[in-house]
Design a protein around this motif. Structure first.
Motif, mmCIF file in Angstrom:
data_model
loop_
_atom_site.group_PDB
_atom_site.id
_atom_site.type_symbol
_atom_site.label_atom_id
_atom_site.label_comp_id
_atom_site.label_asym_id
_atom_site.label_seq_id
_atom_site.Cartn_x
_atom_site.Cartn_y
_atom_site.Cartn_z
ATOM 1 N N ASP A 144 -9.875 35.173 -20.373
ATOM 2 C CA ASP A 144 -9.468 34.724 -21.706
ATOM 3 C C ASP A 144 -9.801 35.766 -22.778
ATOM 4 O O ASP A 144 -9.000 36.053 -23.620
ATOM 5 C CB ASP A 144 -9.776 33.316 -21.895
ATOM 6 C CG ASP A 144 -8.814 32.207 -21.263
ATOM 7 O OD1 ASP A 144 -7.816 32.669 -20.643
ATOM 8 O OD2 ASP A 144 -9.370 31.364 -21.176
ATOM 9 N N ALA A 145 -10.917 36.171 -22.691
ATOM 10 C CA ALA A 145 -11.567 36.921 -23.715
ATOM 11 C C ALA A 145 -10.955 38.323 -23.763
ATOM 12 O O ALA A 145 -10.437 39.006 -24.840
ATOM 13 C CB ALA A 145 -12.944 37.300 -23.525
ATOM 14 N N ARG A 146 -10.369 39.093 -22.440
ATOM 15 C CA ARG A 146 -9.969 40.345 -22.480
ATOM 16 C C ARG A 146 -8.792 40.168 -22.829
ATOM 17 O O ARG A 146 -8.142 41.163 -23.528
ATOM 18 C CB ARG A 146 -10.072 40.770 -20.892
ATOM 19 C CG ARG A 146 -11.522 41.174 -20.394
ATOM 20 C CD ARG A 146 -11.643 41.901 -19.451
ATOM 21 N NE ARG A 146 -13.139 42.233 -18.890
ATOM 22 C CZ ARG A 146 -13.720 43.288 -19.368
ATOM 23 N NH1 ARG A 146 -13.082 43.914 -20.307
ATOM 24 N NH2 ARG A 146 -14.960 43.437 -19.153
ATOM 25 N N GLU A 147 -7.904 39.280 -22.762
ATOM 26 C CA GLU A 147 -6.584 38.912 -22.989
ATOM 27 C C GLU A 147 -6.468 38.953 -24.472
ATOM 28 O O GLU A 147 -5.661 39.379 -25.399
ATOM 29 C CB GLU A 147 -5.890 37.670 -22.567
ATOM 30 C CG GLU A 147 -5.639 37.849 -20.955
ATOM 31 C CD GLU A 147 -4.520 39.169 -20.811
ATOM 32 O OE1 GLU A 147 -3.704 39.416 -21.712
ATOM 33 O OE2 GLU A 147 -4.508 39.604 -19.919
ATOM 34 N N GLY A 148 -7.612 38.138 -25.150
ATOM 35 C CA GLY A 148 -7.461 38.172 -26.687
ATOM 36 C C GLY A 148 -7.855 39.553 -27.211
ATOM 37 O O GLY A 148 -7.185 39.820 -28.306
ATOM 38 N N TYR A 149 -8.685 40.242 -26.705
ATOM 39 C CA TYR A 149 -8.917 41.724 -27.220
ATOM 40 C C TYR A 149 -7.740 42.627 -26.972
ATOM 41 O O TYR A 149 -7.300 43.406 -27.705
ATOM 42 C CB TYR A 149 -10.148 42.354 -26.406
ATOM 43 C CG TYR A 149 -11.521 41.962 -27.140
ATOM 44 C CD1 TYR A 149 -11.944 42.670 -28.279
ATOM 45 C CD2 TYR A 149 -12.097 41.116 -26.660
ATOM 46 C CE1 TYR A 149 -13.272 42.056 -28.885
ATOM 47 C CE2 TYR A 149 -13.681 40.547 -27.067
ATOM 48 C CZ TYR A 149 -14.001 41.325 -28.126
ATOM 49 O OH TYR A 149 -15.202 41.010 -28.844
ATOM 50 N N ALA A 150 -7.028 42.263 -25.835
ATOM 51 C CA ALA A 150 -5.948 43.212 -25.636
ATOM 52 C C ALA A 150 -4.913 43.116 -26.522
ATOM 53 O O ALA A 150 -4.093 43.850 -27.065
ATOM 54 C CB ALA A 150 -5.376 42.967 -24.106
ATOM 55 N N ARG A 151 -4.510 41.848 -27.054
ATOM 56 C CA ARG A 151 -3.423 41.410 -28.110
ATOM 57 C C ARG A 151 -4.094 41.970 -29.396
ATOM 58 O O ARG A 151 -3.226 42.819 -30.020
ATOM 59 C CB ARG A 151 -3.539 39.876 -28.374
ATOM 60 C CG ARG A 151 -2.769 39.337 -27.018
ATOM 61 C CD ARG A 151 -2.399 37.742 -27.249
ATOM 62 N NE ARG A 151 -3.656 36.912 -27.579
ATOM 63 C CZ ARG A 151 -4.194 36.230 -26.592
ATOM 64 N NH1 ARG A 151 -3.838 36.371 -25.305
ATOM 65 N NH2 ARG A 151 -5.296 35.455 -26.796
ATOM 66 N N LEU A 152 -5.286 42.041 -29.560
ATOM 67 C CA LEU A 152 -5.741 42.573 -30.855
ATOM 68 C C LEU A 152 -5.818 44.046 -31.049
ATOM 69 O O LEU A 152 -5.219 44.763 -31.791
ATOM 70 C CB LEU A 152 -7.281 42.369 -31.157
ATOM 71 C CG LEU A 152 -7.964 42.977 -32.321
ATOM 72 C CD1 LEU A 152 -7.620 42.594 -33.635
ATOM 73 C CD2 LEU A 152 -9.522 42.801 -32.084
ATOM 74 N N PHE A 153 -6.024 44.874 -29.709
ATOM 75 C CA PHE A 153 -5.881 46.264 -29.811
ATOM 76 C C PHE A 153 -4.415 46.641 -29.810
ATOM 77 O O PHE A 153 -3.905 47.752 -30.476
ATOM 78 C CB PHE A 153 -6.327 46.821 -28.433
ATOM 79 C CG PHE A 153 -8.117 46.376 -28.426
ATOM 80 C CD1 PHE A 153 -8.794 46.206 -29.478
ATOM 81 C CD2 PHE A 153 -8.531 46.449 -27.049
ATOM 82 C CE1 PHE A 153 -10.218 46.241 -29.329
ATOM 83 C CE2 PHE A 153 -9.997 46.231 -27.026
ATOM 84 C CZ PHE A 153 -10.703 46.267 -28.133
ATOM 85 N N ALA A 154 -3.409 45.872 -29.087
ATOM 86 C CA ALA A 154 -2.230 46.202 -29.197
ATOM 87 C C ALA A 154 -1.519 46.142 -30.654
ATOM 88 O O ALA A 154 -0.800 46.886 -31.062
ATOM 89 C CB ALA A 154 -1.364 45.157 -28.300
ATOM 90 N N ALA A 155 -2.062 44.836 -31.190
ATOM 91 C CA ALA A 155 -1.531 44.739 -32.842
ATOM 92 C C ALA A 155 -2.010 45.746 -33.792
ATOM 93 O O ALA A 155 -1.468 46.047 -34.643
ATOM 94 C CB ALA A 155 -1.942 43.199 -33.101
ATOM 95 N N GLU A 156 -3.164 46.151 -33.185
ATOM 96 C CA GLU A 156 -3.762 47.293 -34.514
ATOM 97 C C GLU A 156 -3.738 48.691 -33.971
ATOM 98 O O GLU A 156 -4.170 49.752 -34.589
ATOM 99 C CB GLU A 156 -5.403 46.806 -34.443
ATOM 100 C CG GLU A 156 -5.543 45.592 -35.095
ATOM 101 C CD GLU A 156 -5.228 45.243 -36.354
ATOM 102 O OE1 GLU A 156 -4.863 46.293 -37.290
ATOM 103 O OE2 GLU A 156 -4.983 44.051 -36.963
ATOM 104 N N ASN A 157 -2.902 48.759 -32.718
ATOM 105 C CA ASN A 157 -2.739 50.305 -32.050
ATOM 106 C C ASN A 157 -4.165 50.975 -31.811
ATOM 107 O O ASN A 157 -4.333 52.059 -32.172
ATOM 108 C CB ASN A 157 -1.839 51.177 -33.179
ATOM 109 C CG ASN A 157 -0.287 50.633 -33.322
ATOM 110 O OD1 ASN A 157 0.311 50.270 -32.371
ATOM 111 N ND2 ASN A 157 0.008 50.459 -34.479
#
Length: 337
Positions: free
Chosen positions: A219-232
């Motif tokens: 869950d944590a890695r998915e949360g960071y993945a969404r953040l990194f994608a949103a912020e490029n």
């Protein structure tokens, strides 16, 4: 942690205007550590033989640049803050001397941690010296104002040395609430902006984060993945080398001691543990020169002081501290790349 050091840390946080006001959202939930545990370097409280770790090879040499930091986090294991100089700024000449010795031992990676390394006025000279020798450098930073003041110098270093310089940014959680609960108000946006600047300018970057209680690794890695994608942001959240999720530490909370039998029970080897391949140089306030500590986690305990040179620091390390158990053996973590 002694009562005096606990009081000093609390005072440092109080004096910091952006300090978090409540307990850390990542705090360890456990009973208090019994006083009889981790008291004998040879035997556990139950009288069993304590595990130890020999130095296999010095792959990573760490330098603590000093405990002064622009933040006063809720649970900083090294007690960094804007007022704590228990570890003073290390000098470039001292770093150079240790780099000479490390190169003769075949060391490949040099790590810099703090405090905030970019607050040390000698830091860029140390970093240039490291990279000019052909060594790899790993810098742990919060990517806030102290780092941003050196953008031009960092761009020059990246141009000259490329991916041999990696900056690992501490972004404690993939949510603003989680991050600022640990690092204080108004720490999320500047830290995220610094990480984005590094990404946009082609630096080799990584992120260090944590898990909230009950939060799974996936869950944590998915949360960071969404953040990194949103912020490029160019970080692969599913690569454990690029997103490091550390276990929590609290030396006042109960944890099992590690015996020699634990290696077989846990299916682990002493060679897997951080102190099998790394050491850290610190300059404690009041001491005439830097000294070598066992690892990045235990800079103050004199039981983990290993001498004035790397050669002296090659002896076995008894796992006689709660961090040895919670972070390294049971947590399976390492600060190195």
């Amino acid at each position: 942690m002694t009562e005096t050091r606990t009081q000093t840390r609390a005072q440092s946080r109080t004096q910091s205007r952006n300090a978090p006001q409540g307990p850390s959202p990542f705090r360890v939930e456990a009973e208090a550590l019994p006083s009889e545990k981790f008291s004998d370097p040879q035997l556990t409280a139950k009288g069993e033989r304590r595990a130890s770790v020999p130095l296999k090879t010095l792959e990573t040499l760490w330098f603590n640049t000093g405990t002064l930091c622009n933040l006063a986090c809720a649970t900083c294991y090294i007690e960094s803050s804007p007022t704590n100089d228990a570890l003073i700024y290390i000098g470039a000449e001292d770093v150079s001397r240790f780099l000479d010795e490390a190169q003769n031992m075949g060391t490949r990676e040099i790590g810099f941690t703090g405090g905030e390394p970019f607050m040390n006025p000698h830091f860029l000279a140390m970093l240039d010296d490291t990279l000019a020798r052909g060594l790899e450098a790993l810098v742990l930073s919060n990517a806030m104002k102290p780092m941003r003041r050196h953008e031009a110098a960092l761009l020059e270093l990246r141009e000259r040395y490329g991916d041999r310089l990696t900056i690992r940014v501490s972004l404690d959680h993939h949510t603003q609430a989680g991050h600022e609960g640990e690092r204080g108000p108004r720490s999320w946006e500047p830290g995220l902006a610094g990480l984005k600047w590094l990404s946009e300018n082609g630096f080799s970057i990584a992120v260090a984060g944590r898990l909230l209680p009950g939060e799974g690794m996936g869950d944590a890695r998915e949360g960071y993945a969404r953040l990194f994608a949103a912020e490029n942001i160019r970080v692969d959240a599913h690569d454990p080398m690029r997103l490091v999720l550390f276990p929590e530490m609290d030396e006042t909370k109960d944890i099992a001691e590690i015996t020699t039998d634990c290696w077989g029970i846990l299916g682990k080897s002493p060679a897997d543990i951080m102190c099998a391949t790394s050491r850290m140089v610190v300059h404690r306030k009041g001491e005439p020169a830097p000294r070598v500590a066992t690892c990045t986690l235990i800079p103050y305990d004199k039981g983990f002081d290993m001498g004035e040179t790397l050669a002296e620091a090659s002896s076995e390390v008894a796992l006689n501290h709660p961090h040895c158990a919670r972070f390294c053996v049971l947590g399976g973590a390492s600060c190195s790349a």
